[in-house]
Enzyme design. Structure first.
Site, short mmCIF file in Angstrom:
data_model
loop_
_atom_site.label_atom_id
_atom_site.label_comp_id
_atom_site.label_asym_id
_atom_site.label_seq_id
_atom_site.Cartn_x
_atom_site.Cartn_y
_atom_site.Cartn_z
N HIS A 93 0.80 -1.24 0.00
CA HIS A 93 0.00 0.00 0.00
C HIS A 93 0.83 1.28 0.00
CE1 HIS A 93 -3.65 -2.25 0.53
NE2 HIS A 93 -3.32 -2.70 1.73
N ASP A 138 -3.29 -10.70 -1.68
CA ASP A 138 -3.73 -10.08 -0.42
C ASP A 138 -5.20 -9.66 -0.59
OD1 ASP A 138 -2.16 -8.43 2.08
OD2 ASP A 138 -4.10 -7.59 1.47
N HIS A 184 -6.65 -7.11 0.26
CA HIS A 184 -6.77 -5.69 -0.07
C HIS A 184 -6.11 -5.40 -1.42
CE1 HIS A 184 -6.82 -5.92 4.42
NE2 HIS A 184 -7.81 -5.06 4.27
N ASP A 201 -4.76 -12.49 4.35
CA ASP A 201 -5.96 -11.96 4.99
C ASP A 201 -7.25 -12.29 4.24
OD1 ASP A 201 -4.95 -10.27 3.06
OD2 ASP A 201 -4.78 -8.53 4.35
#
Ligand SMILES: [Zn+2]
Length: 359
Positions: free
Chosen positions: A136, A171, A173, A260
């Protein structure tokens, strides 16, 4: 390359640092992954070795991050506030300032860069840095628990050496920092599978974000509905990622393995088992290209370290044994809501991207 030489990136130096105790991100996951693998005898023999990270050099960090940002990060970690630090995301709830922050971020990043070096020199066919995957972070922005974008830096360095890079991010996200780093480039293809951005941070990664200019068609986003289960996930992966990677024909694959997406993760809403990651790695190995894998998110700690241990096992050509999760039952309702949404996503991505690659 399943039985090739494999480097596991770790050193006890990493254990010196931790995020604040109330923060969901814990640096202990790498050590626990290593402990499992060590107890199983999976860190040595058959071409496997452990490699210690060294801190990334500032001149390398500047290939992605601004000098102003690096200065603010370093001084914040020493308790001084540079102008604009908070505006750059430093010192927020998600990206707090803590003791050793800069040293940790630079060392964890150095691990991913060592992995890239092992692959570039031919010393390893696969390398895994469970302390990496900070996808990120932006050039001038701390975001989503990430300060220095090790995976973007690794892709930059591999591309500088003339490698075509396929970046695959599973991931839960959106891998926004990496996707936007290469948004207008075709020498790094980014493919991110993630939960529907309407439901989850960072709120980007829709099907119509496909890159721009020369990079059009080289940024691939596959948003997945809440409740996505193994078979539905693999349907999307096989329909989208496999043909695109085949058409792109990369020299190296960078794989961000945030865990996740596993069922029960406290920050997200997919219902995966770690068998998905094992199946994906087997697919990636089938391309017979070097693989640089990193960790990432994963906030159910036990499940995450088990998934990463399994991932290493599969990367090394083993079968994972007891590390595999039991299959999860899928309810009729879950099936009826998830599958149509996934099928619509697959069609949208195909329509947007495939013609650019003559697929
Ligand atoms: Zn994540």
């Amino acid at each position: 390359m399943a039985a090739g030489r494999a480097g596991f990136i770790y050193s006890r130096e990493l254990e010196k640092y931790s995020y604040p105790p109330e923060h969901p991100f814990t640096t202990i996951r790498a050590r626990r992954t290593r402990e499992i693998l060590n107890s199983m005898g999976l860190l040595s023999g058959n071409g496997r070795s452990e490699v210690a990270p060294v801190p990334a050099e500032r001149i390398v960090l500047k290939k992605f991050h601004s000098a102003r940002y690096l200065h603010a990060l370093k001084t914040a970690a020493k308790g001084r506030w540079a102008a604009g630090a908070l505006d750059m995301g430093i010192g927020t709830g998600d990206c707090p300032v803590f003791n050793g922050l800069y040293e940790y971020a630079v060392l964890a990043t150095g691990g991913t860069l060592i992995a890239a070096k092992l692959i570039l020199s031919g010393a390893a066919d696969v390398a895994f840095n469970p302390s990496g995957g900070f996808h990120h972070a932006g050039p001038e922005r701390a975001s989503g628990f990430c300060y220095i974008n090790d995976v973007a830096l690794a892709c930059i360095i591999l591309a500088e050496q003339g490698k075509r890079v396929a970046y695959v991010d599973v991931d839960v996200h959106h891998g926004d920092g990496v996707a936007y780093a290469f948004y207008d480039r075709s020498d790094v293809m980014t493919i991110s599978f993630h939960e529907n951005p309407r439901m989850l941070f960072p709120g980007t990664g829709f099907e119509d974000e496909i890159g721009a200019g020369r990079g059009k068609g080289y940024c691939v986003n596959v948003p997945l509905p809440v409740g996505t289960y193994d078979q539905a996930y693999m349907k999307a992966f096989e329909a989208v990622a496999l043909p695109l990677i085949t058409a792109y024909n990369p020299d190296v694959i960078v794989f961000e393995l945030g865990a996740d997406g596993l069922a029960g993760d406290p920050l997200a809403h997919l219902h995966l088992t770690n068998n998905v990651y094992a199946d994906i790695i087997k697919h990636l190995l089938s391309f017979d290209k070097p693989i640089l894998a990193t960790g990432g998110g994963g906030y159910d700690i036990d499940n995450t370290v088990k998934a990463w241990a399994l991932a290493w096992s599969i990367l090394c050509g083993e079968n994972g044994g007891d590390l595999r999760d039991r299959a999860q039952a899928v309810s009729a309702q879950q099936h009826d809501t998830v599958l149509p949404a996934i099928e619509a996503t697959i069609e949208a991505v195909k329509a947007n991207i495939f013609p650019i690659h003559k697929l």
